[in-house]
Design an enzyme around this catalytic site. Structure first.
Site, PDB file in Angstrom:
ATOM      1  N   CYS A   1       4.620  -1.890 -20.108  1.00 16.26           N
ATOM      2  CA  CYS A   1       3.521  -1.419 -19.267  1.00 16.26           C
ATOM      3  C   CYS A   1       3.676  -1.844 -17.810  1.00 16.26           C
ATOM      4  O   CYS A   1       2.761  -1.656 -17.022  1.00 16.26           O
ATOM      5  CB  CYS A   1       2.179  -1.869 -19.833  1.00 16.26           C
ATOM      6  SG  CYS A   1       1.988  -3.651 -19.863  1.00 16.26           S
TER       7      CYS A   1
ATOM      8  N   HIS B   1       0.824  -1.212   0.000  1.00 11.65           N
ATOM      9  CA  HIS B   1       0.000   0.000   0.000  1.00 11.65           C
ATOM     10  C   HIS B   1       0.855   1.258   0.000  1.00 11.65           C
ATOM     11  O   HIS B   1       0.543   2.244  -0.645  1.00 11.65           O
ATOM     12  CB  HIS B   1      -0.872   0.024   1.271  1.00 11.65           C
ATOM     13  CG  HIS B   1      -2.182  -0.618   1.046  1.00 11.65           C
ATOM     14  ND1 HIS B   1      -2.561  -1.769   1.682  1.00 11.65           N
ATOM     15  CD2 HIS B   1      -3.198  -0.276   0.236  1.00 11.65           C
ATOM     16  CE1 HIS B   1      -3.764  -2.099   1.272  1.00 11.65           C
ATOM     17  NE2 HIS B   1      -4.166  -1.223   0.398  1.00 11.65           N
TER      18      HIS B   1
HETATM   19  C1  PEP Z   1       3.009  -6.632 -15.378  1.00  8.08           C
HETATM   20  O1  PEP Z   1       2.996  -7.804 -14.990  1.00  8.08           O
HETATM   21  O2  PEP Z   1       4.054  -5.962 -15.488  1.00  8.08           O
HETATM   22  C2  PEP Z   1       1.760  -5.953 -15.734  1.00  8.08           C
HETATM   23  C3  PEP Z   1       1.773  -4.766 -16.303  1.00  8.08           C
HETATM   24  O3  PEP Z   1       0.584  -6.558 -15.398  1.00  8.08           O
HETATM   25  P1  PEP Z   1       0.028  -6.619 -13.895  1.00  8.08           P
HETATM   26  O4  PEP Z   1       0.899  -5.742 -13.053  1.00  8.08           O
HETATM   27  O5  PEP Z   1      -1.378  -6.183 -13.949  1.00  8.08           O
HETATM   28  O6  PEP Z   1       0.187  -8.069 -13.591  1.00  8.08           O
END
Ligand code: PEP
Ligand code: MG
Length: 548
Positions: free
Chosen positions: A481, A183
């Site tokens: 991402c 958090h």
């Molecule tokens: C990741 O795994 O880097 C991603 C962007 O997906 P999540 O964080 O939602 O698993």
């Protein structure tokens, strides 16, 4: 004294330490009460008062915090927990001890479930502390009050604390526990305040001691000299000026365009992202819309949500991810079997494939939303581990009317086979959070192995380079991402490795935009080469920094 942990963000802060009070001592096991009825009444009343207080805090905080606090209030009134507390009091325990034991048992069970459930154990522990404090007549442990700004040092922060944190007073957060997805880290990223989590020696920092907390390096300097303070203050000023600079499209200093996109989990956050300069969406986490749903959402329900999102980004690229259910984000209607290691189980595309009707409905809802709006919709599958899965997903998406279909690269096997994956996929997007977890074999939610969860690790960077090469050869887009894209220094390295767009929490866009402008593509490539040749994450960071 110098301490290190995992820095969250790029910023630095200088100020005196204020420590969060330690948790209450464990209520004694052998203590007895004068009469069960009176003790039960006293305890029920404390539980109700804590629930009312949490609801009231939620009302005052509003937004996301309200949901978190209301969920905590429900824990204080959970009928099975209350029954357990009453049974323990009837068996002779004091109210304090009964609450302690009943909540602890429940916490242990949540931890055993792992992932998202385990993270909620902290929230439950916080509720127990509040009830015990009320029963004992002491102040509940919480954020200390102060008229002047301070650096908050704590073991970890509970949601009830973070929700009402006075951001004018808290200069930085330092915690001894907690990993990059705690958090504390999430709050710090969202609010753009420096945080350093997982700092082993944080308990040595004394009340009132002056510290410099540098989130870009994860370093804390206690009792710094005047020159160090002046240097930190200069950096704080520079950052302030940078944040006030006009927003321009993402680009390197030599003009190479790198689209800067937003990671979103809700259409409601779209307007804020646009304001911060998001050029589109690089990851829309659809599973966040349905975390509390008991049954699969209908096509109509989904279409409405997707239309709201796409309307906010008319004419812009929006990458939507098919439901990524399982492990840290279980969905009741998809993850219905017990698994020992859910992160290695039937999750992401694997579970969607096992419930193809749900995947078909989601793709249909997306195609319908696309037809009704003007955004440039791209759809991708999570947790793809081999080319055949990419062929399956992209063929199905096209059959159902999706024009641009791709996959996420989050598993080392798919990074190594990126060239073959790109034979069917229109694009790839690298999820560095999971890619790091699987490359280093370290649960991304576990504080004890948080030091391995570092996307600077050269092994992770080599996999990114492999994908970058494959993307360039195929002339297809390679997005990033995961959280790594939000680290400005690492963002430069990722571009040097072949990333063509970066997607992140909108609060990080300004820092990344500013950093990209300081380098040319050749310089980014030189930093990437230096990081790739390093033997560890720390060495990779240092190697890239030595070229700044
Ligand atoms: C990741 O795994 O880097 C991603 C962007 O997906 P999540 O964080 O939602 O698993
Ligand atoms: Mg992921």
């Amino acid at each position: 004294m110098r301490l290190t942990g995992i820095g969250v963000g790029r910023t630095v802060a200088v100020g005196p330490v204020k420590r969060m009070p330690d948790p209450l001592p464990e209520p004694p096991e052998g203590a007895t009460h004068a009469g069960a009825d009176a003790e039960i009444a006293r305890t029920r009343s404390a539980l109700q008062q804590v629930a009312a207080e949490l609801n009231e805090r939620g009302r005052r905080a509003g937004g996301e915090a309200r949901n978190v606090l209301e969920a905590q209030a429900l824990m204080a009134e959970d009928p099975s927990l209350v029954d357990d507390v009453v049974a323990r009091i009837t068996a002779g325990r004091t109210g304090e001890r009964a609450v302690f034991e009943a909540f602890l048992e429940f916490q242990v069970m949540l931890v055993g479930l792992g992932g998202y459930m385990a993270e909620r154990a902290t929230d439950l522990g916080d509720v127990a502390q509040r009830v015990i404090a009320r029963l004992t007549g002491v102040r509940a442990p919480g954020v200390p009050e102060s008229d002047t700004p301070f650096v908050l040092v704590a073991r970890d922060l509970a949601p009830a604390d973070t929700a009402l944190l006075d951001l004018d007073k808290v200069l930085a957060l330092i915690t001894s526990d907690g990993g990059p997805t705690s958090h504390t880290a999430i709050l710090a990223r969202a609010k753009s305040i420096p945080a350093i989590v997982g700092v082993g020696g944080a308990q040595q920092l004394a009340e009132g001691q002056l510290v410099i907390a540098d989130a870009s390096t994860g370093e804390i300097e206690a009792d710094p000299d005047d020159a160090a303070v002046a240097d930190a203050q200069r950096r704080i000023e520079e950052r302030r000026a940078m944040l006030n600079a006009p927003i321009t499209p993402g680009a390197l200093g030599d003009g190479t365009r790198i689209a800067l996109l937003a990671n979103l989990g809700n259409a409601k956050d779209a307007a804020g992202a646009v304001e911060l300069g998001a050029e589109g969406v690089g990851l829309f986490r659809t599973e966040f819309l349905f975390l509390d749903s008991r049954s699969a959402p209908t096509v109509q329900e989904q279409r409405d949500q997707y239309i709201a999102l796409l309307k906010a980004f008319s004419g812009k690229k929006v990458v939507v991810r098919a439901l990524d259910a399982g492990a840290d984000k279980p969905l009741a209607f998809l993850n219905d079997t017990e698994e020992e290691n859910p992160a290695l189980g039937l999750r992401g595309l694997r579970v969607l494939r096992a419930h193809e009707d749900i995947l078909r409905e989601q793709l249909t809802a997306l195609a319908e939303a696309d037809a009704a709006t003007e955004a440039d919709l791209w759809v991708m599958a999570p947790m793809v581990s081999e080319p055949e899965e990419s062929e399956y997903f992209t063929a199905l998406a096209r059959e159902l009317g999706i024009a641009t279909a791709g996959v996420m690269v989050e598993v080392p096997s798919s990074a190594l086979l990126a060239a073959q994956i790109l034979e069917s996929a229109d694009f790839v997007s690298i999820g560095t959070n999971d890619l790091t977890q699987y490359t280093l074999a370290a649960d991304r939610l576990l504080g004890t192995v948080a030091n391995f969860q570092d996307p600077w690790h050269p092994a992770v960077l080599r996999l990114v380079a492999e994908v970058g090469r494959a993307g360039a050869a195929a002339g297809k887009s390679v997005g990033i991402c995961g959280e790594a894209a939000a680290d400005p220094q690492l963002a430069v390295v990722l571009v040097g490795l072949g990333a063509t767009s970066l997607s992140m929490t909108p609060a990080a866009l300004a820092d990344v935009r500013a950093e990209l402008l300081t380098v040319t593509l050749d310089e980014a490539r030189a930093r990437a080469a230096a990081a790739l040749a390093a033997p560890s994450a720390a060495a990779a960071r240092a190697a890239a920094a030595s070229l700044v």
